[in-house]
Design a protein around this motif. Structure first.
Motif, PDB file in Angstrom:
ATOM      1  N   GLU A  68       0.832  -1.214   0.000  1.00  0.00           N
ATOM      2  CA  GLU A  68       0.000   0.000   0.000  1.00  0.00           C
ATOM      3  C   GLU A  68       0.866   1.263   0.000  1.00  0.00           C
ATOM      4  N   HIS A  69       2.148   1.131   0.438  1.00  0.00           N
ATOM      5  CA  HIS A  69       3.060   2.279   0.358  1.00  0.00           C
ATOM      6  C   HIS A  69       3.937   2.200  -0.879  1.00  0.00           C
ATOM      7  N   GLY A  70       3.674   1.197  -1.685  1.00  0.00           N
ATOM      8  CA  GLY A  70       4.418   1.086  -2.926  1.00  0.00           C
ATOM      9  C   GLY A  70       5.806   0.490  -2.780  1.00  0.00           C
ATOM     10  N   THR A  71       6.028  -0.313  -1.736  1.00  0.00           N
ATOM     11  CA  THR A  71       7.371  -0.860  -1.519  1.00  0.00           C
ATOM     12  C   THR A  71       7.397  -2.385  -1.593  1.00  0.00           C
ATOM     13  N   VAL A  72       8.329  -2.902  -2.349  1.00  0.00           N
ATOM     14  CA  VAL A  72       8.541  -4.352  -2.455  1.00  0.00           C
ATOM     15  C   VAL A  72      10.016  -4.628  -2.226  1.00  0.00           C
ATOM     16  N   LEU A  73      10.293  -5.753  -1.580  1.00  0.00           N
ATOM     17  CA  LEU A  73      11.686  -6.160  -1.403  1.00  0.00           C
ATOM     18  C   LEU A  73      12.001  -7.191  -2.479  1.00  0.00           C
ATOM     19  N   VAL A  74      13.045  -6.916  -3.241  1.00  0.00           N
ATOM     20  CA  VAL A  74      13.453  -7.855  -4.285  1.00  0.00           C
ATOM     21  C   VAL A  74      14.692  -8.594  -3.806  1.00  0.00           C
ATOM     22  N   LEU A  75      14.667  -9.920  -3.907  1.00  0.00           N
ATOM     23  CA  LEU A  75      15.826 -10.701  -3.495  1.00  0.00           C
ATOM     24  C   LEU A  75      16.570 -11.145  -4.744  1.00  0.00           C
ATOM     25  N   GLU A  76      17.786 -10.671  -4.878  1.00  0.00           N
ATOM     26  CA  GLU A  76      18.588 -10.957  -6.069  1.00  0.00           C
ATOM     27  C   GLU A  76      20.044 -11.165  -5.651  1.00  0.00           C
ATOM     28  N   GLY A  77      20.625 -12.249  -6.123  1.00  0.00           N
ATOM     29  CA  GLY A  77      22.045 -12.494  -5.851  1.00  0.00           C
ATOM     30  C   GLY A  77      22.372 -12.497  -4.365  1.00  0.00           C
ATOM     31  N   GLY A  78      21.463 -13.027  -3.547  1.00  0.00           N
ATOM     32  CA  GLY A  78      21.716 -13.133  -2.109  1.00  0.00           C
ATOM     33  C   GLY A  78      21.527 -11.826  -1.337  1.00  0.00           C
ATOM     34  N   GLU A  79      21.099 -10.770  -2.041  1.00  0.00           N
ATOM     35  CA  GLU A  79      20.878  -9.486  -1.369  1.00  0.00           C
ATOM     36  C   GLU A  79      19.404  -9.090  -1.475  1.00  0.00           C
ATOM     37  N   GLY A  80      18.986  -8.187  -0.560  1.00  0.00           N
ATOM     38  CA  GLY A  80      17.619  -7.669  -0.632  1.00  0.00           C
ATOM     39  C   GLY A  80      17.638  -6.195  -1.044  1.00  0.00           C
ATOM     40  N   TYR A  81      16.746  -5.816  -1.933  1.00  0.00           N
ATOM     41  CA  TYR A  81      16.675  -4.413  -2.374  1.00  0.00           C
ATOM     42  C   TYR A  81      15.266  -3.882  -2.217  1.00  0.00           C
ATOM     43  N   GLU A  82      15.162  -2.748  -1.520  1.00  0.00           N
ATOM     44  CA  GLU A  82      13.855  -2.111  -1.372  1.00  0.00           C
ATOM     45  C   GLU A  82      13.571  -1.283  -2.603  1.00  0.00           C
ATOM     46  N   ILE A  83      12.490  -1.625  -3.279  1.00  0.00           N
ATOM     47  CA  ILE A  83      12.145  -0.861  -4.470  1.00  0.00           C
ATOM     48  C   ILE A  83      10.823  -0.160  -4.220  1.00  0.00           C
ATOM     49  N   THR A  84      10.846   1.161  -4.315  1.00  0.00           N
ATOM     50  CA  THR A  84       9.650   1.957  -4.033  1.00  0.00           C
ATOM     51  C   THR A  84       9.179   2.623  -5.319  1.00  0.00           C
ATOM     52  N   THR A  85       7.896   2.522  -5.528  1.00  0.00           N
ATOM     53  CA  THR A  85       7.316   3.164  -6.720  1.00  0.00           C
ATOM     54  C   THR A  85       7.302   4.677  -6.521  1.00  0.00           C
TER      55      THR A  85
END
Ligand SMILES: Nc1ccn([C@@H]2O[C@H](COP(=O)(O)OP(=O)(O)OP(=O)(O)O)[C@@H](O)[C@H]2O)c(=O)n1
Length: 400
Positions: A68-85
């Motif tokens: 609802e806040h437009g944030t997803v955590l992407v898990l790539e190459g053993g790391e997590g990245y917060e991606i916000t729209t």
């Protein structure tokens, strides 16, 4: 810039994937600011034109952090990245219903709603820094300035006023006059902010190299008046700002504040509780303060060392010179080395032994009294910590 900083470098494929799927994506926020300040960075934030649902289609491994806040955590190459729209003028648009998202979103709209110009910088995959609000200039001028109208920014989130104070301390920057004026005007609004969020900013303010400047603005804008107990602690806050130590740990910050405010043990605990600190921190601050006061009067003895763990005692030792005392780490080491017991379970006799020796019928308050007597006599070095010596001590004592 991307290539020379590992966190950007490892996150680059994430940006590339989003862009390949036809969306925009940029590094934003604290990491861009810190790289421009030549600081180490640990994590990166990504802003994108893709909605959380679109991000979830691009990446196979994601965690919903707050759709609802437009944030997803992407898990790539053993790391997590917060991606916000990209956020828009609407407070937080509702991303729960993909069909409802009809806004035209842009990076500029997103950056416009960020708190300070130095935090409103973006870094593109082409290594270009995007700076719509003279954030780079403010970094050079060392100024904390709101993006656009400060009143609007602080009305969106009142904690941002404390964030301004925190960045002043953390970066040793100055505050822009219009931003300061807005804090002075709106300071009361921070009364509605959760104490836990305020505490994060206060702790960073205490720990920053610009502590004096940060505390000065906290006082000058009256923001301190809506912080738990700070109304009664104005002088102590000035003292904490003026203290000559360049860097403080969180623990040292609280201990010094309580020292300057001349708080009793009970008052320290109330202060810490009202700031929603952990019980462990609360107890360490209380013990640290007690030890500090004693150390200003005398050297360590076994009792002080026993009451205060070594790590905590070291932190207290480091504070002493700033209060006119003399730190003596060598003596501290020596006392700890010779300490006959570090905790009560190191006594040669335990509760069961006491029951047997004193021929007690059952457990009762006498056990506690006996334990205390043994502890005190051993620490006073009057009695050896051996079964025989402690048995003699118990048999000779009068517990009634
Ligand atoms: N109340 C807030 C909190 C955050 N932000 C924006 O979100 C970014 C990330 O916020 P956060 O992680 O809390 O702080 P940082 O700026 O990254 O600072 P640090 O990591 O050093 O605490 C900020 O840079 C800022 O652009 C904002 O506009 N308003």
């Amino acid at each position: 810039m991307i290539e020379s900083h590992k966190p950007f470098q490892t996150a680059k494929p994430v940006l590339e994937k989003i862009i390949q799927a036809g969306f925009e994506a940029y590094f934003v926020g604290g990491s861009v600011r810190d790289v421009l300040l030549h600081k180490e960075i640990s994590d990166v934030d990504i802003a994108s034109s893709a909605t959380p649902y679109e991000i979830k289609e691009i990446f196979s491994n994601t965690v919903d952090l707050g759709i609802e806040h437009g944030t997803v955590l992407v898990l790539e190459g053993g790391e997590g990245y917060e991606i916000t729209t990209f956020r828009t003028e609407a407070e937080y648009e509702d991303f729960r219903h993909p069909s409802a998202v009809t806004f035209v979103r842009s990076l500029e709209e997103d950056l416009k709603r960020r708190d300070f110009t130095i935090n409103a910088l973006a870094l593109g995959i082409d290594n270009q820094v995007i700076d719509y609000f003279e954030g780079k200039e403010d970094l050079e001028r060392q100024v904390i300035r709101c993006v656009g109208n400060p009143l609007e920014r602080f009305n969106e989130d009142a904690l941002r006023m404390f964030r301004a104070v925190r960045f002043i301390s953390q970066l040793n920057f100055q505050i822009d006059p219009a931003t300061k004026e807005a804090i002075t005007k709106l300071h009361q609004n921070m009364a509605n902010v959760a104490v836990e969020r305020m505490r994060v900013e206060w702790v960073k303010t205490m720990m920053g190299i610009g502590r004096k400047a940060g505390i000065h603005e906290l006082l000058d804008t009256n923001l301190y008046t809506v912080c738990p107990h700070f109304n009664e602690m104005r002088e102590a806050l000035v003292g904490l700002g003026d203290n000559q130590m360049t860097r403080l740990t969180e623990l040292q910050g609280w201990i010094l504040l309580a020292y300057y405010a001349d708080l009793s043990d009970k008052q320290v605990k109330k202060l810490m509780r009202d700031w929603k600190c952990s019980n462990q921190l609360m107890n360490n601050v209380a013990t640290g303060l007690m030890t500090l006061r004693k150390r200003l009067e005398q050297d360590y003895d076994f009792f002080m060392a026993y009451d205060c763990q070594k790590e905590l005692a070291m932190e207290v030792e480091a504070i002493l010179p700033s209060l006119g005392g003399t730190s003596d780490q060598r003596n501290l080491e020596a006392v700890y080395k010779d300490l006959p017991i570090h905790q009560v379970n190191e006594l040669a006799l335990n509760g069961h032994d006491i029951i047997e020796i004193l021929k007690l019928e059952k457990k009762g308050p006498i056990i506690g009294k006996a334990m205390n007597l043994m502890k005190e006599e051993v620490l006073r070095a009057k009695v050896d910590n051996t079964k025989e010596a402690l048995t003699d001590l118990l048999l000779a004592a009068d517990f009634v």
